[in-house]
Design a protein around this motif. Sequence first.
Motif, mmCIF file in Angstrom:
data_model
loop_
_atom_site.group_PDB
_atom_site.id
_atom_site.type_symbol
_atom_site.label_atom_id
_atom_site.label_comp_id
_atom_site.label_asym_id
_atom_site.label_seq_id
_atom_site.Cartn_x
_atom_site.Cartn_y
_atom_site.Cartn_z
ATOM 1 N N HIS A 11 0.846 -1.193 0.000
ATOM 2 C CA HIS A 11 0.000 0.000 0.000
ATOM 3 C C HIS A 11 0.883 1.245 0.000
ATOM 4 O O HIS A 11 1.821 1.354 0.790
ATOM 5 N N LEU A 12 0.561 2.175 -0.866
ATOM 6 C CA LEU A 12 1.250 3.464 -0.912
ATOM 7 C C LEU A 12 0.416 4.492 -0.164
ATOM 8 O O LEU A 12 -0.773 4.661 -0.442
ATOM 9 N N ALA A 13 1.035 5.179 0.770
ATOM 10 C CA ALA A 13 0.390 6.279 1.481
ATOM 11 C C ALA A 13 1.268 7.514 1.355
ATOM 12 O O ALA A 13 2.471 7.449 1.627
ATOM 13 N N VAL A 14 0.704 8.612 0.899
ATOM 14 C CA VAL A 14 1.442 9.870 0.783
ATOM 15 C C VAL A 14 1.448 10.542 2.143
ATOM 16 O O VAL A 14 0.405 10.979 2.643
ATOM 17 N N LEU A 15 2.624 10.624 2.762
ATOM 18 C CA LEU A 15 2.731 11.239 4.084
ATOM 19 C C LEU A 15 2.721 12.757 3.992
ATOM 20 O O LEU A 15 2.108 13.445 4.805
ATOM 21 N N ASN A 16 3.443 13.274 3.000
ATOM 22 C CA ASN A 16 3.511 14.705 2.735
ATOM 23 C C ASN A 16 4.054 14.866 1.320
ATOM 24 O O ASN A 16 4.369 13.868 0.663
ATOM 25 N N PRO A 17 4.158 16.083 0.792
ATOM 26 C CA PRO A 17 4.616 16.254 -0.584
ATOM 27 C C PRO A 17 6.001 15.687 -0.886
ATOM 28 O O PRO A 17 6.358 15.520 -2.054
ATOM 29 N N GLU A 18 6.772 15.364 0.161
ATOM 30 C CA GLU A 18 8.137 14.897 -0.064
ATOM 31 C C GLU A 18 8.400 13.496 0.450
ATOM 32 O O GLU A 18 9.521 12.996 0.356
ATOM 33 N N GLN A 19 7.380 12.823 0.986
ATOM 34 C CA GLN A 19 7.584 11.487 1.546
ATOM 35 C C GLN A 19 6.396 10.574 1.274
ATOM 36 O O GLN A 19 5.243 11.039 1.276
ATOM 37 N N VAL A 20 6.703 9.286 1.038
ATOM 38 C CA VAL A 20 5.655 8.278 0.909
ATOM 39 C C VAL A 20 5.993 7.108 1.832
ATOM 40 O O VAL A 20 7.153 6.864 2.153
ATOM 41 N N LYS A 21 4.964 6.413 2.232
ATOM 42 C CA LYS A 21 5.122 5.227 3.071
ATOM 43 C C LYS A 21 4.584 4.026 2.308
ATOM 44 O O LYS A 21 3.494 4.085 1.749
ATOM 45 N N ILE A 22 5.358 2.943 2.282
ATOM 46 C CA ILE A 22 4.953 1.698 1.645
ATOM 47 C C ILE A 22 4.827 0.642 2.729
ATOM 48 O O ILE A 22 5.784 0.398 3.480
ATOM 49 N N SER A 23 3.658 0.013 2.842
ATOM 50 C CA SER A 23 3.453 -0.979 3.894
ATOM 51 C C SER A 23 2.506 -2.061 3.403
ATOM 52 O O SER A 23 1.886 -1.935 2.339
ATOM 53 N N GLY A 24 2.399 -3.131 4.187
ATOM 54 C CA GLY A 24 1.496 -4.205 3.820
ATOM 55 C C GLY A 24 1.797 -5.469 4.595
ATOM 56 O O GLY A 24 2.793 -5.559 5.323
#
Length: 220
Positions: A11-24
């Motif tokens: 799963h891709l989650a946009v944390l802020n305009p400069e960071q993303v989180k990938i989890s699952g």
Amino acid sequence: MFTGLVQTVGHLAVLNPEQVKISGSAMSVILQGLELGDSVAVDGVCLTVTEILDDGFVADVSPETVNRTTLGRAADSAKFVNLETSLRVGSKLGGHFVTGHVDGVGTFHSAAESATSWEMRFNTESDQVARYILPKGSISVNGISLTVANCAPDGSWFTVAVIPHTYAATNLCELKPGDWVNLEGDILGKYVERFLRGEKPGAEVPDRVSMDFLAEHGYV
């Protein structure tokens, strides 16, 4: 460098305009041996790991990455993305050389199931992508190494035959008509184009290699 053989989805989650989180829940294959600073292809986009979590990782994204890829076109803050860790020395190369440097985006058009595969069609208005699309050539779609089955003469659309395993194990099965996808042309084709033109570093790159050009230089 990657091979275009997706290892799992997350799963891709946009944390802020400069960071993303990938989890699952199926991230163990990615997290095994993962270290800070490692490269991971996220839907075909090469990202650098800046934080490792119990169920995934965090990566920084640049404005160029946001503008050129689907990471800046997500309709919401979470979606499935294809994941692949970088190629290691001695690893098998089962797909083709994928750099993770996306040339541009395209859109999913349609998919039709046959007895042995899914025939999928994609469109692109990006000449930076279309110039490297040719029948039986390699292309990366959302980080997946695929072979072009058919295409328009100008590369504005192309079809690929996807085996059932790849279709089910990646986010291709989640696509709806009009959805954006990341596209990367074969890096070997890019170097061949440059060498054929005999251009000097910094010279303007013409739109495409023509049949007249190839004939003039003895290739056809």
